[in-house]
Design a protein around this motif. Structure first.
Motif, PDB file in Angstrom:
ATOM      1  N   MET A   1      17.589 -11.268  -0.007  1.00 37.50           N
ATOM      2  CA  MET A   1      16.840 -10.168  -0.617  1.00 37.50           C
ATOM      3  C   MET A   1      16.966 -10.184  -2.154  1.00 37.50           C
ATOM      4  O   MET A   1      16.729  -9.198  -2.826  1.00 37.50           O
ATOM      5  CB  MET A   1      17.352  -8.831  -0.071  1.00 37.50           C
ATOM      6  CG  MET A   1      16.260  -7.861   0.296  1.00 37.50           C
ATOM      7  SD  MET A   1      15.241  -8.394   1.685  1.00 37.50           S
ATOM      8  CE  MET A   1      16.460  -8.431   3.016  1.00 37.50           C
ATOM      9  N   SER A   2      17.384 -11.352  -2.698  1.00 45.01           N
ATOM     10  CA  SER A   2      17.546 -11.423  -4.161  1.00 45.01           C
ATOM     11  C   SER A   2      16.211 -11.714  -4.839  1.00 45.01           C
ATOM     12  O   SER A   2      15.250 -12.115  -4.191  1.00 45.01           O
ATOM     13  CB  SER A   2      18.548 -12.527  -4.485  1.00 45.01           C
ATOM     14  OG  SER A   2      18.181 -13.721  -3.829  1.00 45.01           O
ATOM     15  N   ALA A   3      16.151 -11.496  -6.122  1.00 43.26           N
ATOM     16  CA  ALA A   3      14.910 -11.707  -6.882  1.00 43.26           C
ATOM     17  C   ALA A   3      14.579 -13.196  -6.920  1.00 43.26           C
ATOM     18  O   ALA A   3      15.474 -14.042  -6.918  1.00 43.26           O
ATOM     19  CB  ALA A   3      15.069 -11.163  -8.287  1.00 43.26           C
ATOM     20  N   PRO A   4      13.290 -13.520  -6.909  1.00 48.84           N
ATOM     21  CA  PRO A   4      12.878 -14.936  -6.894  1.00 48.84           C
ATOM     22  C   PRO A   4      13.310 -15.654  -8.169  1.00 48.84           C
ATOM     23  O   PRO A   4      13.243 -15.110  -9.248  1.00 48.84           O
ATOM     24  CB  PRO A   4      11.354 -14.854  -6.795  1.00 48.84           C
ATOM     25  CG  PRO A   4      10.983 -13.469  -7.187  1.00 48.84           C
ATOM     26  CD  PRO A   4      12.145 -12.610  -6.875  1.00 48.84           C
ATOM     27  N   GLU A  12       2.707 -16.393  -5.416  1.00 52.90           N
ATOM     28  CA  GLU A  12       1.668 -16.024  -6.374  1.00 52.90           C
ATOM     29  C   GLU A  12       0.415 -15.528  -5.642  1.00 52.90           C
ATOM     30  O   GLU A  12      -0.186 -14.522  -6.019  1.00 52.90           O
ATOM     31  CB  GLU A  12       1.301 -17.231  -7.258  1.00 52.90           C
ATOM     32  CG  GLU A  12       0.350 -16.869  -8.373  1.00 52.90           C
ATOM     33  CD  GLU A  12      -0.124 -18.093  -9.162  1.00 52.90           C
ATOM     34  OE1 GLU A  12      -0.404 -19.137  -8.533  1.00 52.90           O
ATOM     35  OE2 GLU A  12      -0.200 -18.008 -10.391  1.00 52.90           O
ATOM     36  N   ALA A  13       0.033 -16.235  -4.588  1.00 57.28           N
ATOM     37  CA  ALA A  13      -1.157 -15.855  -3.832  1.00 57.28           C
ATOM     38  C   ALA A  13      -0.985 -14.490  -3.178  1.00 57.28           C
ATOM     39  O   ALA A  13      -1.902 -13.659  -3.167  1.00 57.28           O
ATOM     40  CB  ALA A  13      -1.450 -16.913  -2.763  1.00 57.28           C
ATOM     41  N   ILE A  14       0.217 -14.240  -2.644  1.00 50.94           N
ATOM     42  CA  ILE A  14       0.504 -12.964  -1.998  1.00 50.94           C
ATOM     43  C   ILE A  14       0.386 -11.823  -2.993  1.00 50.94           C
ATOM     44  O   ILE A  14      -0.262 -10.811  -2.745  1.00 50.94           O
ATOM     45  CB  ILE A  14       1.914 -12.990  -1.362  1.00 50.94           C
ATOM     46  CG1 ILE A  14       1.925 -13.925  -0.153  1.00 50.94           C
ATOM     47  CG2 ILE A  14       2.365 -11.595  -0.966  1.00 50.94           C
ATOM     48  CD1 ILE A  14       3.307 -14.279   0.356  1.00 50.94           C
ATOM     49  N   LEU A  15       0.990 -12.025  -4.167  1.00 51.94           N
ATOM     50  CA  LEU A  15       0.961 -10.979  -5.187  1.00 51.94           C
ATOM     51  C   LEU A  15      -0.460 -10.761  -5.709  1.00 51.94           C
ATOM     52  O   LEU A  15      -0.904  -9.631  -5.890  1.00 51.94           O
ATOM     53  CB  LEU A  15       1.903 -11.346  -6.331  1.00 51.94           C
ATOM     54  CG  LEU A  15       2.101 -10.284  -7.413  1.00 51.94           C
ATOM     55  CD1 LEU A  15       2.532  -8.955  -6.823  1.00 51.94           C
ATOM     56  CD2 LEU A  15       3.108 -10.762  -8.449  1.00 51.94           C
ATOM     57  N   LYS A  36      -6.638 -17.977   4.656  1.00 54.48           N
ATOM     58  CA  LYS A  36      -7.929 -18.568   4.293  1.00 54.48           C
ATOM     59  C   LYS A  36      -7.762 -19.561   3.147  1.00 54.48           C
ATOM     60  O   LYS A  36      -8.473 -20.566   3.077  1.00 54.48           O
ATOM     61  CB  LYS A  36      -8.927 -17.471   3.900  1.00 54.48           C
ATOM     62  CG  LYS A  36      -9.308 -16.588   5.073  1.00 54.48           C
ATOM     63  CD  LYS A  36     -10.132 -15.380   4.622  1.00 54.48           C
ATOM     64  CE  LYS A  36     -10.330 -14.417   5.797  1.00 54.48           C
ATOM     65  NZ  LYS A  36     -10.802 -13.082   5.335  1.00 54.48           N
ATOM     66  N   ASP A  37      -6.831 -19.261   2.236  1.00 55.21           N
ATOM     67  CA  ASP A  37      -6.594 -20.157   1.097  1.00 55.21           C
ATOM     68  C   ASP A  37      -5.490 -21.168   1.396  1.00 55.21           C
ATOM     69  O   ASP A  37      -5.562 -22.320   0.982  1.00 55.21           O
ATOM     70  CB  ASP A  37      -6.197 -19.342  -0.145  1.00 55.21           C
ATOM     71  CG  ASP A  37      -7.362 -18.530  -0.676  1.00 55.21           C
ATOM     72  OD1 ASP A  37      -8.524 -18.895  -0.369  1.00 55.21           O
ATOM     73  OD2 ASP A  37      -7.119 -17.534  -1.370  1.00 55.21           O
ATOM     74  N   ARG A  48       9.148 -12.719   3.737  1.00 55.34           N
ATOM     75  CA  ARG A  48      10.202 -13.040   2.777  1.00 55.34           C
ATOM     76  C   ARG A  48       9.780 -12.642   1.368  1.00 55.34           C
ATOM     77  O   ARG A  48      10.524 -11.987   0.642  1.00 55.34           O
ATOM     78  CB  ARG A  48      10.519 -14.533   2.853  1.00 55.34           C
ATOM     79  CG  ARG A  48      11.930 -14.884   2.490  1.00 55.34           C
ATOM     80  CD  ARG A  48      12.176 -16.377   2.530  1.00 55.34           C
ATOM     81  NE  ARG A  48      11.691 -17.039   3.713  1.00 55.34           N
ATOM     82  CZ  ARG A  48      10.651 -17.888   3.744  1.00 55.34           C
ATOM     83  NH1 ARG A  48      10.016 -18.196   2.619  1.00 55.34           N
ATOM     84  NH2 ARG A  48      10.265 -18.436   4.868  1.00 55.34           N
ATOM     85  N   ASN A  49       8.569 -12.997   1.014  1.00 52.77           N
ATOM     86  CA  ASN A  49       8.103 -12.722  -0.344  1.00 52.77           C
ATOM     87  C   ASN A  49       7.823 -11.248  -0.579  1.00 52.77           C
ATOM     88  O   ASN A  49       8.127 -10.728  -1.651  1.00 52.77           O
ATOM     89  CB  ASN A  49       6.872 -13.574  -0.640  1.00 52.77           C
ATOM     90  CG  ASN A  49       7.264 -14.985  -1.023  1.00 52.77           C
ATOM     91  OD1 ASN A  49       7.856 -15.212  -2.060  1.00 52.77           O
ATOM     92  ND2 ASN A  49       6.955 -15.937  -0.158  1.00 52.77           N
TER      93      ASN A  49
END
Lengths: 130, 130
Positions: A1-4, A12-15, A36-37, A48-49
């Motif tokens: 659960m730590s910062a990326p 990036e795509a999720i955000l 789709k991408d 996770r992200n």
DNA sequence: CTTAATAATGATAATGGTTACTATTATTAG
DNA sequence: CTAATAATAGTAACCATTATCATTATTAAG
């Protein structure tokens, strides 16, 4: 659960997807759109992200009465509404009452870090149908 | 999920236990306590009755950031606090702001039936430890 | 007090959202 | 370029909750 700490195109795509949406999609909705991408992205990667981004304060996790969490790319304090008809989660565009938290802290002695205000009922669409 | 129509000693015990508690136990906590009096009660019975009682408006279901729901025998509108240290849920003794709901309904056009205000942070015990 | 109808139960399997695990791949600092 | 390791894909495991179903308890009627 730590910062990326390392870049990933999936994150990036999720955000990016989350930022493009005014509603507040569930992990599963995010997963199906990103597919789709990035056709072979894993559902676990999405979870996770989303967890990482939420832990880092970059997005918001919304826990509602329904069983599935929703996610919001807007971290400015604001209120939400959950429709018991369609289970959709929408924003309520009203300015927050910071005095609520202040009062609660006075009264309780607890260290209050967050106030979640969630309205529920029926949205425009479901108001007519039900 | 309909309201109970026949008496059951299990349901009575569950409701009596809930009323005896100021904290807001989870289904599992209810289950383990009732077991002292009714050793062969089933976890499913606890869930079934908690759902029925909540649907009938006799008790309140509290959905917090944690993954397990909590239950409250006090149905008067009041605010709650969830400690991120111990995951306990406590009452906040302050009078509700009905104008919150009114304002939200004005602004949104939705049919708002309920407002859930949940504070979170650290309780007295966890404040020191963490 | 029977008896019949059926709600409620106990035991347990199934469900569904989420997380853990592991071998592989991608990023990044040197 | 290379080594170190974070992130990923795929999938199994987890766990709170719900569904299923045969059995038991409640209740209304005779």
């Amino acid at each position: 659960m730590s910062a990326p700490v390392k870049y990933s195109s999936q994150r990036e795509a999720i955000l990016r997807f989350l930022k493009s949406r005014k509603d507040h999609p569930t992990a599963d909705v995010v997963f199906h759109h990103i597919r789709k991408d990035i056709p072979n992205i894993s559902l676990a990667t999405v979870y996770r992200n989303l967890n990482q981004l939420a832990a880092a304060g970059i997005i918001l996790r919304l826990t509602t009465d329904g069983k599935t969490d929703h996610f919001d790319a807007c971290v400015e304090p604001h209120y939400h509404f959950c429709c018991r008809g369609c289970n959709g989660v929408m924003d309520i565009d009203m300015e927050p009452f910071p005095e609520l938290t202040k009062k609660a802290e006075e009264v309780s002695n607890y260290k209050i870090e967050q106030a979640t205000i969630l309205f529920s009922g029926l949205c425009d669409c479901c108001k007519d149908k039900l």
